[in-house]
Design a protein around this motif. Sequence first.
Motif, PDB file in Angstrom:
ATOM      1  N   ALA A 152       0.818  -1.212   0.000  1.00  0.00           N
ATOM      2  CA  ALA A 152       0.000   0.000   0.000  1.00  0.00           C
ATOM      3  C   ALA A 152       0.848   1.256   0.000  1.00  0.00           C
ATOM      4  N   THR A 153       2.158   1.090   0.128  1.00  0.00           N
ATOM      5  CA  THR A 153       3.046   2.238   0.319  1.00  0.00           C
ATOM      6  C   THR A 153       4.034   2.427  -0.818  1.00  0.00           C
ATOM      7  N   PHE A 154       4.614   1.346  -1.312  1.00  0.00           N
ATOM      8  CA  PHE A 154       5.766   1.458  -2.201  1.00  0.00           C
ATOM      9  C   PHE A 154       5.490   0.928  -3.608  1.00  0.00           C
ATOM     10  N   MET A 155       6.044   1.614  -4.584  1.00  0.00           N
ATOM     11  CA  MET A 155       6.007   1.160  -5.974  1.00  0.00           C
ATOM     12  C   MET A 155       7.069   0.088  -6.202  1.00  0.00           C
ATOM     13  N   PHE A 156       6.946  -0.597  -7.329  1.00  0.00           N
ATOM     14  CA  PHE A 156       7.980  -1.533  -7.752  1.00  0.00           C
ATOM     15  C   PHE A 156       8.100  -1.477  -9.271  1.00  0.00           C
ATOM     16  N   MET A 157       9.195  -1.983  -9.789  1.00  0.00           N
ATOM     17  CA  MET A 157       9.433  -1.988 -11.235  1.00  0.00           C
ATOM     18  C   MET A 157       9.187  -3.381 -11.786  1.00  0.00           C
ATOM     19  N   GLU A 158       8.351  -3.466 -12.794  1.00  0.00           N
ATOM     20  CA  GLU A 158       8.077  -4.750 -13.431  1.00  0.00           C
ATOM     21  C   GLU A 158       9.347  -5.327 -14.035  1.00  0.00           C
ATOM     22  N   GLY A 159       9.553  -6.623 -13.814  1.00  0.00           N
ATOM     23  CA  GLY A 159      10.711  -7.310 -14.346  1.00  0.00           C
ATOM     24  C   GLY A 159      11.929  -7.264 -13.454  1.00  0.00           C
ATOM     25  N   GLU A 160      11.882  -6.483 -12.405  1.00  0.00           N
ATOM     26  CA  GLU A 160      13.019  -6.366 -11.487  1.00  0.00           C
ATOM     27  C   GLU A 160      12.652  -6.815 -10.080  1.00  0.00           C
ATOM     28  N   GLU A 161      11.616  -7.639  -9.989  1.00  0.00           N
ATOM     29  CA  GLU A 161      11.141  -8.083  -8.678  1.00  0.00           C
ATOM     30  C   GLU A 161      12.174  -8.942  -7.941  1.00  0.00           C
ATOM     31  N   HIS A 162      13.120  -9.504  -8.676  1.00  0.00           N
ATOM     32  CA  HIS A 162      14.130 -10.375  -8.064  1.00  0.00           C
ATOM     33  C   HIS A 162      15.222  -9.600  -7.341  1.00  0.00           C
ATOM     34  N   ARG A 163      15.321  -8.310  -7.565  1.00  0.00           N
ATOM     35  CA  ARG A 163      16.429  -7.528  -7.014  1.00  0.00           C
ATOM     36  C   ARG A 163      16.315  -7.360  -5.491  1.00  0.00           C
ATOM     37  N   PRO A 164      17.451  -7.338  -4.807  1.00  0.00           N
ATOM     38  CA  PRO A 164      17.441  -6.975  -3.388  1.00  0.00           C
ATOM     39  C   PRO A 164      16.994  -5.524  -3.209  1.00  0.00           C
ATOM     40  N   ILE A 165      16.533  -5.219  -2.025  1.00  0.00           N
ATOM     41  CA  ILE A 165      16.021  -3.884  -1.712  1.00  0.00           C
ATOM     42  C   ILE A 165      16.669  -3.400  -0.419  1.00  0.00           C
ATOM     43  N   LYS A 166      17.077  -2.135  -0.441  1.00  0.00           N
ATOM     44  CA  LYS A 166      17.524  -1.458   0.783  1.00  0.00           C
ATOM     45  C   LYS A 166      16.586  -0.292   1.022  1.00  0.00           C
ATOM     46  N   ILE A 167      16.155  -0.114   2.265  1.00  0.00           N
ATOM     47  CA  ILE A 167      15.245   0.976   2.579  1.00  0.00           C
ATOM     48  C   ILE A 167      15.744   1.755   3.789  1.00  0.00           C
ATOM     49  N   ASP A 168      15.667   3.091   3.668  1.00  0.00           N
ATOM     50  CA  ASP A 168      15.987   3.997   4.766  1.00  0.00           C
ATOM     51  C   ASP A 168      14.699   4.641   5.258  1.00  0.00           C
ATOM     52  N   PHE A 169      14.454   4.518   6.546  1.00  0.00           N
ATOM     53  CA  PHE A 169      13.308   5.174   7.185  1.00  0.00           C
ATOM     54  C   PHE A 169      13.817   6.456   7.849  1.00  0.00           C
TER      55      PHE A 169
END
Length: 590
Positions: free
Chosen positions: A129-146
């Motif tokens: 409900a908060t974050f977008m994603f890119m189609e085709g790149e769902e396999h990538r690791p994610i880093k998030i800063d709060f």
Amino acid sequence: MRLLLIALLLSSFCIAQTNEYSISFENAVHHEASIAITFPELKQKTVTVRMSRSSPGRYAIHEFAKNVFDFKATNSKGEVLEATRPDPYSWEIKNHDGEINVSYTLFANRADGTYSQIDESHAHLNMPATFMFMEGEEHRPIKIDFNVRRDLNWKVASQLKKVSQTTFTAPDLQYFFDSPTEVSDYQLREFMVDGQNIRFALHSDDSAQDFDTYWKKVKAIVLAQKEVFGELPAYDFGEYTFLACYAPHVSGDGMEHRNSTILTDRESLAAGGMEGNIGTVSHEFFHSWNVERIRPADLEPFDFTAANMSGSLWFAEGFTSYYTNLILARTGVITSEDYVKGLNRTFNYVWNSPARDYFNPIEMSYQAPFVDAATSVDPVNRNNTFISYYSYGSVLGLALDLSLRQQGLNLDDYFKAVWNQFGKKEVSYSIQDLENVLSGYAGDAFAKAFFSQYIYDSQMPDYQNLLSNAGLTITQDKNKPYLGLRVNASESGLRIASPTSKGSPAYAAKLNKGDLITAVDGAAITTVDAYNALVKKLTVGQTIAVSYKRFDSDATTNLTVSADPTYTITTDEKADKKARKLKKYWLQEK
């Protein structure tokens, strides 16, 4: 297999390019968050970023894109890129230089298991409900800063892998979107179980003393559920986190995730939540085995772009619901007598529903996208066509447990077998697999009879025998009159408040929701008390004339009174020694 999976996840951080997210809350007072995402080293010249339309643990469509505005996309030099909208959920971006930086503002003001809420008390974040994603790149690791509000003493609680107090990582989008996060000045309690840390982050105005009292109940539930399966799951990073928001401005809900759960309710612990909220704790923690690791094959992989449908929710949700109060009774959070009383409502809802004429438990499960926090504006006929798979599965779990106990077996050990064959190995199951495990545990004939009669068909188990053997009684009052009407008072008469159910006297008399009852057998009825008093004087088999208005036209119909179909389950004070012994071991009475 699990060690290999972890190794692959860890290695992915070294091999795959990481997408970097950040979120800040400067305008939290107006329920807004500012979000920025960097997608580096892109190979495709045209890419699509989008908002999810579904959320793990929910099965309906949720249009999260409606709360996004002020969208911008730039390249690595900060130059603005053109973005077009191929559909309401997506932004298509062309002519980038291998890197795209996306920013947008999110409005969020509903705290529950599906949505997000941002205000100056907290940031309650459900990731899809908060974050977008890119189609085709769902396999990538994610880093998030709060970027937390330090002026509000905020800190971060999440199942994400912690890098620092405000920086976290996920191995891929599936894990990231399955990792709700609470950012607030929460209280924290922790305890170790077999080398794993069980944490409870509580955002509420409750005192530390009330939290300690509640925490004792939570710990008892954790340990009792561990006994059902024989062990805790191997939680990622050795931690499981309860994320609780108990405040008047949130919405009541519970939502399971792989190593955490969302718990929300308007009642603080001091205002009734001490008793009212603990059942959700029991239900959601059981899911860390059943549905998160004992996983239906038709939910894999979870599709964030569409509704998700499974035929196994009678087991994943329903059998979990069976254990919800059973665990509370076993731990002494509720008494065994309260547990028995609590069976009645669900039992009557399921077995007095006409919906079993149309759908079995599998087909009820298929309807989840229409009922699980789904929204629609047109009237539906659910009281005649739908039984919640939570409730249906719960009473079938009761039947299976008591049936097994008649043979010296039990549902706990069946669950252990399912866990060892599927959940512990994280191999998803089919409904046939569930039958096969039951066959191996209780015999082919037993398993085939149970599944053919109660899962693939919608027959009713012999509860009279099952409950009697467990020291309980089940009765119906054949002399109590029943009309099948729920009415509300109005100035002009009694308005039928809900659709009438097929098989009821009111349905046979062609009465329905919205009809205004003006008289019964010629006597004017204007109050609910007067209606209830009249019903008590009727006799089963009696025919009465009901005068009513529909679309401002007067009409009269004849209604034949039937016997009240309500079942009543109680403890049998005269049960024999064998039945009392079964009940004691079933409920683990002291």
